[in-house]
Design a protein around this motif. Structure first.
Motif, PDB file in Angstrom:
ATOM      1  N   LEU A   1       0.827  -1.211   0.000  1.00 56.26           N
ATOM      2  CA  LEU A   1       0.000   0.000   0.000  1.00 56.26           C
ATOM      3  C   LEU A   1       0.862   1.263   0.000  1.00 56.26           C
ATOM      4  N   LYS A   2       1.934   1.242   0.809  1.00 58.97           N
ATOM      5  CA  LYS A   2       2.813   2.420   0.874  1.00 58.97           C
ATOM      6  C   LYS A   2       3.514   2.647  -0.466  1.00 58.97           C
TER       7      LYS A   2
ATOM      8  N   LYS B   1       3.360   6.319  -5.623  1.00 60.66           N
ATOM      9  CA  LYS B   1       3.346   6.504  -7.076  1.00 60.66           C
ATOM     10  C   LYS B   1       2.168   7.346  -7.541  1.00 60.66           C
ATOM     11  N   GLU B   2       1.242   7.633  -6.638  1.00 58.80           N
ATOM     12  CA  GLU B   2       0.056   8.397  -7.008  1.00 58.80           C
ATOM     13  C   GLU B   2       0.262   9.882  -6.738  1.00 58.80           C
ATOM     14  N   LYS B   3      -0.208  10.699  -7.631  1.00 58.18           N
ATOM     15  CA  LYS B   3      -0.111  12.144  -7.450  1.00 58.18           C
ATOM     16  C   LYS B   3      -1.166  12.627  -6.467  1.00 58.18           C
ATOM     17  N   THR B   4      -0.815  13.645  -5.693  1.00 56.41           N
ATOM     18  CA  THR B   4      -1.746  14.233  -4.745  1.00 56.41           C
ATOM     19  C   THR B   4      -2.667  15.216  -5.466  1.00 56.41           C
ATOM     20  N   LEU B   5      -3.586  15.843  -4.724  1.00 58.00           N
ATOM     21  CA  LEU B   5      -4.511  16.801  -5.314  1.00 58.00           C
ATOM     22  C   LEU B   5      -3.786  18.021  -5.872  1.00 58.00           C
ATOM     23  N   THR B   6      -2.581  18.274  -5.348  1.00 53.85           N
ATOM     24  CA  THR B   6      -1.807  19.424  -5.842  1.00 53.85           C
ATOM     25  C   THR B   6      -1.005  19.073  -7.085  1.00 53.85           C
TER      26      THR B   6
ATOM     27  N   ARG C   1       3.776  14.290  -6.399  1.00 54.62           N
ATOM     28  CA  ARG C   1       3.830  12.927  -5.876  1.00 54.62           C
ATOM     29  C   ARG C   1       4.302  12.937  -4.430  1.00 54.62           C
ATOM     30  N   PRO C   2       3.853  11.980  -3.616  1.00 55.80           N
ATOM     31  CA  PRO C   2       4.358  11.857  -2.248  1.00 55.80           C
ATOM     32  C   PRO C   2       5.844  11.532  -2.263  1.00 55.80           C
ATOM     33  N   PRO C   3       6.531  11.591  -1.125  1.00 50.07           N
ATOM     34  CA  PRO C   3       7.959  11.237  -1.083  1.00 50.07           C
ATOM     35  C   PRO C   3       8.192   9.824  -1.602  1.00 50.07           C
ATOM     36  N   ARG C   4       9.336   9.616  -2.243  1.00 52.80           N
ATOM     37  CA  ARG C   4       9.688   8.291  -2.770  1.00 52.80           C
ATOM     38  C   ARG C   4       9.639   7.264  -1.649  1.00 52.80           C
ATOM     39  N   PHE C   5       9.162   6.080  -1.964  1.00 53.54           N
ATOM     40  CA  PHE C   5       9.080   5.016  -0.974  1.00 53.54           C
ATOM     41  C   PHE C   5       9.454   3.714  -1.650  1.00 53.54           C
TER      42      PHE C   5
END
Length: 409
Positions: A197-198, A203-208, A211-215
């Motif tokens: 899940l993390k 890999k998904e873009k946020t509303l802004t 992308r969230p920090p690399r994981f």
């Protein structure tokens, strides 16, 4: 204990971890004068990426002390082996020193369990944090995670590591309960689910639009021991297929059981044939890249892979009625089932036949194994005749298996 002696003990203890291929991560480099290390380039543990690159990793345990008493493990708490433990700073300094000498391009770090899972995982994560944040290390980092560690620590590990792995240890939960009763098979799979899940969230873009920090950009992998219990190859491949489907693993690694000192009577007296491990890797490749289902790969009634020929050839021999295949007309899915044809060669054949018909001489130019391919294909200037009916065809297709550590490829 001197650092050199620690390194000898803990590098040797890490040899049982096969899951150290460094592929699928972000491309980072220090050629612009910033940071240290790189995830690319050519390279002491040699692993191979899918594109053939050789990657050198410092492969060690943080410690081989362990509070668990897994029957199959040489580092179990009741084992009479020399023990050692690195500090966080020692692992960091070793990694940087070996990198500066051009010995390695990254770090593979695992550990026995000391005190408790959270304490151990915190030490492992701290090594990665110091390398990334203090020394701006940009090389490859693979961390072996502790299943029972807190979700917060697992999340932190993914921020620093290129790949994370959690060992399922054995092919079935029942076998794990018998040989490692202190470990919880369901908890291991829960942790794998959380990591999936993390990884997907990162890999998904946020509303802004950011992308969230690399994981863990290289995803997650796992490893299972083969031959420590009576599980057959059919059950092993079923487990692998489930793991790939449910947790989106990059790799499942297979490690042939190796007899250990003072072993329990519950364990076999000798190791399984190393070729069995090799055949499982070949079957795993068929699952991931060739469109095979787990249940059709096993051709024998005993649930085991044929050790004399590779799994694709064994399947073709069991389904001779589907051959010979016309290389100029067959769909991609069927071309992938022809012995001797790989993913790359099939792609080249499909591209070439759009221009003109594939002929016998073209197979030589593609550097294919004609011995394996020709009995199963038909071309404008070639027909196998009755070779598929030859009772000795299997014997003629047998090839010696290279003597090397298959698990690293």
């Amino acid at each position: 204990m001197e650092l050199k002696q620690k390194l000898e003990i803990l590098a040797d203890a890490a040899k049982y971890d096969a899951s150290c291929a460094s592929s699928g991560t972000d491309k980072r480099t220090s050629t612009n004068g910033k940071g240290i290390g790189s995830t690319t380039g050519m390279g002491i543990c040699h692993s191979y990426a899918p594109d053939g690159r050789c990657i050198s990793l410092l492969k060690i345990l943080l410690t081989n002390f362990c509070v668990y008493d897994c029957i199959y493990c040489v580092n179990r708490v009741s084992s009479n082996v020399p023990r050692a433990r690195f500090s966080v700073d020692e692992v960091v300094n070793l990694t940087l020193s070996f990198y500066r000498r051009n010995y390695i391009e990254g770090l593979f770090l695992s550990s026995g369990i000391i005190r408790n899972p959270d304490y151990t995982m915190e030490q492992v994560v701290e090594v990665a944090r110091v390398l990334r944040e203090v020394h701006d290390f940009r090389g490859y980092i693979h961390l072996k995670t502790i299943p029972d560690a807190s979700a917060e620590l697992m999340a932190r590990a993914g921020l620093y590591a290129d790949r994370l792995s959690i060992n399922v240890e054995l092919p079935t939960i029942a076998s794990l309960h018998t040989l490692a009763p202190e470990k919880d098979g369901k908890a291991i799979r829960r942790s794998m689910g959380q990591l999936r899940l993390k990884i997907e969230e990162s890999k998904e873009k946020t509303l802004t639009g950011k992308r969230p920090p690399r994981f863990s950009p290289g995803g997650q992998s796992t490893q299972m021991i083969v031959g420590a219990d009576s599980t057959d190859d059919r059950a092993i491949l079923d487990t692998s297929a489930h793991l790939y489907g449910a947790y989106r693993l990059r790799r499942v690694y297979y490690s042939a059981f190796s007899p250990i000192p003072d072993a329990s009577k519950m364990l076999p007296l000798k190791a399984p044939p190393l070729v069995r491990e090799h055949r499982l890797y070949q079957a795993d490749w068929l699952l991931r890249f060739y469109g095979f289902d787990a249940e059709e790969i096993i051709t024998g009634q005993d649930g085991m892979l044929d050790l004399d020929v590779d799994p694709k050839t064994a399947w073709a021999l069991q389904h001779r009625e589907q051959f010979p295949v016309d290389l100029n007309r067959a769909p991609k899915a069927m071309l992938l089932r022809v012995p001797g044809l790989g993913v790359t060669s099939v792609a080249r054949i499909l591209a070439a036949r759009r221009v003109r018909a594939i002929r016998y001489d073209d197979l030589t130019r593609l550097r294919l194994s004609l011995k394996k391919v020709l009995p199963f294909v038909v071309l404008p200037d070639y027909h196998p005749g009755r070779s598929l009916d030859d009772n000795h065809l299997k014997q003629r297709l047998q090839q010696p298996v290279p003597v090397q550590q298959f698990g690293l490829f």
